[in-house]
Each structure stands twice: as C-alpha cells, then as structure tokens.
Design a protein around this motif. Structure first.
Motif, PDB file in Angstrom:
ATOM      1  N   PRO A  19       0.801  -1.229   0.000  1.00 16.68           N
ATOM      2  CA  PRO A  19       0.000   0.000   0.000  1.00 16.68           C
ATOM      3  C   PRO A  19       0.832   1.276   0.000  1.00 16.68           C
ATOM      4  O   PRO A  19       0.440   2.268  -0.608  1.00 16.68           O
ATOM      5  CB  PRO A  19      -0.830  -0.119   1.285  1.00 16.68           C
ATOM      6  CG  PRO A  19      -0.856  -1.575   1.595  1.00 16.68           C
ATOM      7  CD  PRO A  19       0.459  -2.105   1.124  1.00 16.68           C
ATOM      8  N   ALA A  20       1.971   1.282   0.679  1.00 14.28           N
ATOM      9  CA  ALA A  20       2.785   2.497   0.736  1.00 14.28           C
ATOM     10  C   ALA A  20       3.310   2.869  -0.650  1.00 14.28           C
ATOM     11  O   ALA A  20       3.264   4.032  -1.055  1.00 14.28           O
ATOM     12  CB  ALA A  20       3.934   2.309   1.714  1.00 14.28           C
ATOM     13  N   SER A  21       3.822   1.884  -1.395  1.00 15.80           N
ATOM     14  CA  SER A  21       4.317   2.159  -2.745  1.00 15.80           C
ATOM     15  C   SER A  21       3.179   2.590  -3.664  1.00 15.80           C
ATOM     16  O   SER A  21       3.343   3.489  -4.497  1.00 15.80           O
ATOM     17  CB  SER A  21       5.001   0.914  -3.324  1.00 15.80           C
ATOM     18  OG  SER A  21       6.135   0.568  -2.559  1.00 15.80           O
ATOM     19  N   LEU A  22       2.029   1.942  -3.523  1.00 17.37           N
ATOM     20  CA  LEU A  22       0.879   2.323  -4.337  1.00 17.37           C
ATOM     21  C   LEU A  22       0.448   3.752  -4.034  1.00 17.37           C
ATOM     22  O   LEU A  22       0.132   4.522  -4.944  1.00 17.37           O
ATOM     23  CB  LEU A  22      -0.280   1.353  -4.085  1.00 17.37           C
ATOM     24  CG  LEU A  22      -1.584   1.648  -4.849  1.00 17.37           C
ATOM     25  CD1 LEU A  22      -1.340   1.615  -6.343  1.00 17.37           C
ATOM     26  CD2 LEU A  22      -2.666   0.642  -4.453  1.00 17.37           C
ATOM     27  N   TRP A  75      -5.065   3.831   3.156  1.00 22.18           N
ATOM     28  CA  TRP A  75      -6.513   3.762   3.333  1.00 22.18           C
ATOM     29  C   TRP A  75      -6.834   3.056   4.647  1.00 22.18           C
ATOM     30  O   TRP A  75      -6.512   1.897   4.843  1.00 22.18           O
ATOM     31  CB  TRP A  75      -7.152   3.012   2.178  1.00 22.18           C
ATOM     32  CG  TRP A  75      -8.642   2.997   2.243  1.00 22.18           C
ATOM     33  CD1 TRP A  75      -9.432   2.150   2.959  1.00 22.18           C
ATOM     34  CD2 TRP A  75      -9.530   3.887   1.588  1.00 22.18           C
ATOM     35  NE1 TRP A  75     -10.753   2.447   2.794  1.00 22.18           N
ATOM     36  CE2 TRP A  75     -10.842   3.513   1.954  1.00 22.18           C
ATOM     37  CE3 TRP A  75      -9.349   4.969   0.731  1.00 22.18           C
ATOM     38  CZ2 TRP A  75     -11.968   4.189   1.474  1.00 22.18           C
ATOM     39  CZ3 TRP A  75     -10.473   5.621   0.255  1.00 22.18           C
ATOM     40  CH2 TRP A  75     -11.757   5.236   0.631  1.00 22.18           C
ATOM     41  N   TYR A  76      -7.490   3.773   5.561  1.00 23.41           N
ATOM     42  CA  TYR A  76      -7.919   3.188   6.828  1.00 23.41           C
ATOM     43  C   TYR A  76      -9.355   3.614   7.093  1.00 23.41           C
ATOM     44  O   TYR A  76      -9.746   4.746   6.807  1.00 23.41           O
ATOM     45  CB  TYR A  76      -7.030   3.650   7.983  1.00 23.41           C
ATOM     46  CG  TYR A  76      -5.643   3.055   7.952  1.00 23.41           C
ATOM     47  CD1 TYR A  76      -5.408   1.780   8.445  1.00 23.41           C
ATOM     48  CD2 TYR A  76      -4.576   3.770   7.412  1.00 23.41           C
ATOM     49  CE1 TYR A  76      -4.138   1.228   8.409  1.00 23.41           C
ATOM     50  CE2 TYR A  76      -3.311   3.221   7.372  1.00 23.41           C
ATOM     51  CZ  TYR A  76      -3.097   1.950   7.875  1.00 23.41           C
ATOM     52  OH  TYR A  76      -1.853   1.408   7.821  1.00 23.41           O
ATOM     53  N   ASP A  77     -10.123   2.702   7.662  1.00 20.39           N
ATOM     54  CA  ASP A  77     -11.526   2.994   7.940  1.00 20.39           C
ATOM     55  C   ASP A  77     -11.696   3.791   9.216  1.00 20.39           C
ATOM     56  O   ASP A  77     -12.696   4.472   9.395  1.00 20.39           O
ATOM     57  CB  ASP A  77     -12.327   1.686   8.049  1.00 20.39           C
ATOM     58  CG  ASP A  77     -12.366   0.943   6.720  1.00 20.39           C
ATOM     59  OD1 ASP A  77     -12.325   1.625   5.681  1.00 20.39           O
ATOM     60  OD2 ASP A  77     -12.429  -0.298   6.733  1.00 20.39           O
ATOM     61  N   ASP A  78     -10.735   3.684  10.149  1.00 18.90           N
ATOM     62  CA  ASP A  78     -10.867   4.341  11.444  1.00 18.90           C
ATOM     63  C   ASP A  78      -9.870   5.479  11.573  1.00 18.90           C
ATOM     64  O   ASP A  78      -8.839   5.506  10.907  1.00 18.90           O
ATOM     65  CB  ASP A  78     -10.622   3.338  12.581  1.00 18.90           C
ATOM     66  CG  ASP A  78     -11.594   2.172  12.525  1.00 18.90           C
ATOM     67  OD1 ASP A  78     -11.135   1.020  12.568  1.00 18.90           O
ATOM     68  OD2 ASP A  78     -12.803   2.439  12.411  1.00 18.90           O
ATOM     69  N   THR A  79     -10.213   6.440  12.417  1.00 17.54           N
ATOM     70  CA  THR A  79      -9.269   7.498  12.724  1.00 17.54           C
ATOM     71  C   THR A  79      -8.070   6.893  13.444  1.00 17.54           C
ATOM     72  O   THR A  79      -8.212   6.014  14.284  1.00 17.54           O
ATOM     73  CB  THR A  79      -9.938   8.544  13.625  1.00 17.54           C
ATOM     74  OG1 THR A  79     -11.082   9.049  12.947  1.00 17.54           O
ATOM     75  CG2 THR A  79      -9.011   9.696  13.920  1.00 17.54           C
TER      76      THR A  79
END
Length: 265
Positions: free
Chosen positions: A77-80, A246-250
């Motif tokens: 995810p970081a590279s994307l 991308w995260y659903d929570d704070t």
C-alpha cells in the motif's frame, strides 16, 4: 511572408491568388499532425492519458478495487500510495507546463499597457489552473492531513468546537488567529467531514492570493516573473501531502507506524 487571404491585393495592384478553404478532413489531419509533431500536442495527449486513464485506474486500486494489472502494487500500500500521489501531481502540473510553453510562444509586445494586461492575464491563468487542477486532480479526503498527525488535531478540535457554536478566543483558548480556524471549519462544511478540509479550503483562498499577486506585479515585473511568484505562493500556501494509506478508522502515528484508535463510545 505570411499566407494571404482571399481578396488580398498585391503591391502591384494585381489580385492575389485565392487560398482554397481547408476541408473538414484537412482540418482533422492538421489537428492530428499538430498532436503528433508539436510538443504542446504531445504534452496534451500525454496529460489526457495520465489524468483520465492512468489516474482513475490507480485511484480505484488504492480504494481497494481488484486490479490484476496492479496486483503487485496492491500488496504494498505504501508504494501504491506514493505512485498515486505522483500521478495526481502530474495530472495537475502538466497543464501548467502546457500553459508555460504557450506563454513563451506568445509574440513580444512593445506597448506598456498591453504588456501589463498580458502579465496579469497570464498570471491569472496560472492561478486558475493551479486552483482548479488541485481541486479536480489532487484534493481527496484520503490524505496524510486527514489523519491525526502532528498539529492537524488542533484544527480538527477547533472545527468540532466551532461546529458546536463555540468561538475562538472566547469559548476556548488558541494561539492561532480566528481565520486560521474558521477557514478549515468552512472546508469541513464544504466537504462534509474533517478529512481533507484543510486542503480543500486552502486552494480557493490561494487563488485570491494569486490574483492579488498578479495585479500587484503586472506593472512591476515581467509576466514570467509574476507567474513564477503565483506558482510559488500556491506551492507554499497549499498543503502538499498527497494520498495516504486507506484506513476505515481514525488513527495516529507512533514511531512512524499507524495505530488505529478503536471507537469505544
């Protein structure tokens, strides 16, 4: 010598040969030749590919949509996120590059009033492209600033308090000016949430700053210098943090790693 139009008269009084009107097929061929041969056309074609083909595919993959072609990146995810951020910036900055090439190709002027008008108009074009391009291609509620990192929580707390009807310096203490807090609150109203509110409101505010710079510099500096100042103002004043994970929570960041804050209410 430029091409003469129909009805022109030669210096000796004879009529110039009429230039045949270009057919629709000829116009299409001329446009295709321009796209293939001229750097403006090539950059424009490349921008269309990046902004409206590559970027949507990467944004969808970043949002979790299955993509066989991006399966390798999806596992990192970081590279994307970094790749999507780069493509977002290219989507915004390529039209600025095209505008700069057109700016350089404009014929030189000698009239002082015309020079001042062009300096203002071209700088205003840069300011408008930066603002609109940022909002269309770069702004997204999924950014590093949408997370509770560093001092962002100060603004999120103020947005929450102002939304409850409290006033800065009256109902709660703050070391910042009231406008610094009311503007992110306005951005949250426009976006419907805290995430991306700071970035969203900064772009139109910087548009007014750029227009003011264009007006102030049109009689003092060449058009290129004023345009460069407008771009510098935008890059300094508008947050440059792009797509985050991308995260659903704070969540917050501890030692460089995200920590999800569970909802215990």
């Amino acid at each position: 010598m430029g091409r003469r139009r129909n009805g022109d008269v030669m210096p000796d009084g004879t009529a110039a040969a009429a230039t045949p009107a270009r057919s629709p097929a000829g116009r299409v061929l001329a446009i295709l030749r321009f796209i293939a041969m001229d750097r403006v056309g090539i950059l424009g074609l490349f921008w269309l590919l990046v902004a409206f083909v590559v970027r949507p595919a990467l944004m969808a993959a970043h949002a979790g949509a299955p993509s066989p072609m991006l399966a390798g990146l999806a596992s990192d995810p970081a590279s994307l996120a970094r790749l999507v951020g780069t493509v977002q910036w290219l989507s915004m900055m390529l039209p600025i590059g095209i505008a700069a090439i057109v700016h350089l190709r404009l014929p030189a002027l000698t009239d002082a009033a015309a020079i001042a008008r062009r300096a203002f108009l071209m700088s205003a074009v840069y300011a408008g492209l930066l603002c609109v391009g940022y909002l269309v291609f770069v702004w997204t509620p999924v950014t590093y600033l949408s997370m509770i990192t560093r001092d962002s929580f100060i603004f999120f707390d103020a947005i929450y308090r102002i939304g409850l009807g409290e006033r800065p310096h009256v109902d709660f203490p703050t070391a910042l000016g009231a406008a610094t807090l009311y503007l992110p609150w306005l951005g949250s109203v426009m976006s419907g949430g805290y995430a991306g509110a700071i970035e969203l409101i900064s772009a139109p505010i910087t548009l007014f700053m750029g227009l003011a710079c264009a007006y102030a510099g049109m009689r003092r500096f060449p058009g290129g210098v004023t345009a460069a100042l407008v771009v510098l103002i935008f890059l300094v004043a508008v947050p440059t943090a792009l797509l985050g994970l991308w995260y659903d929570d704070t969540h917050t960041i501890v030692d460089g790693r995200p920590v999800v804050l569970a909802d215990t209410s």
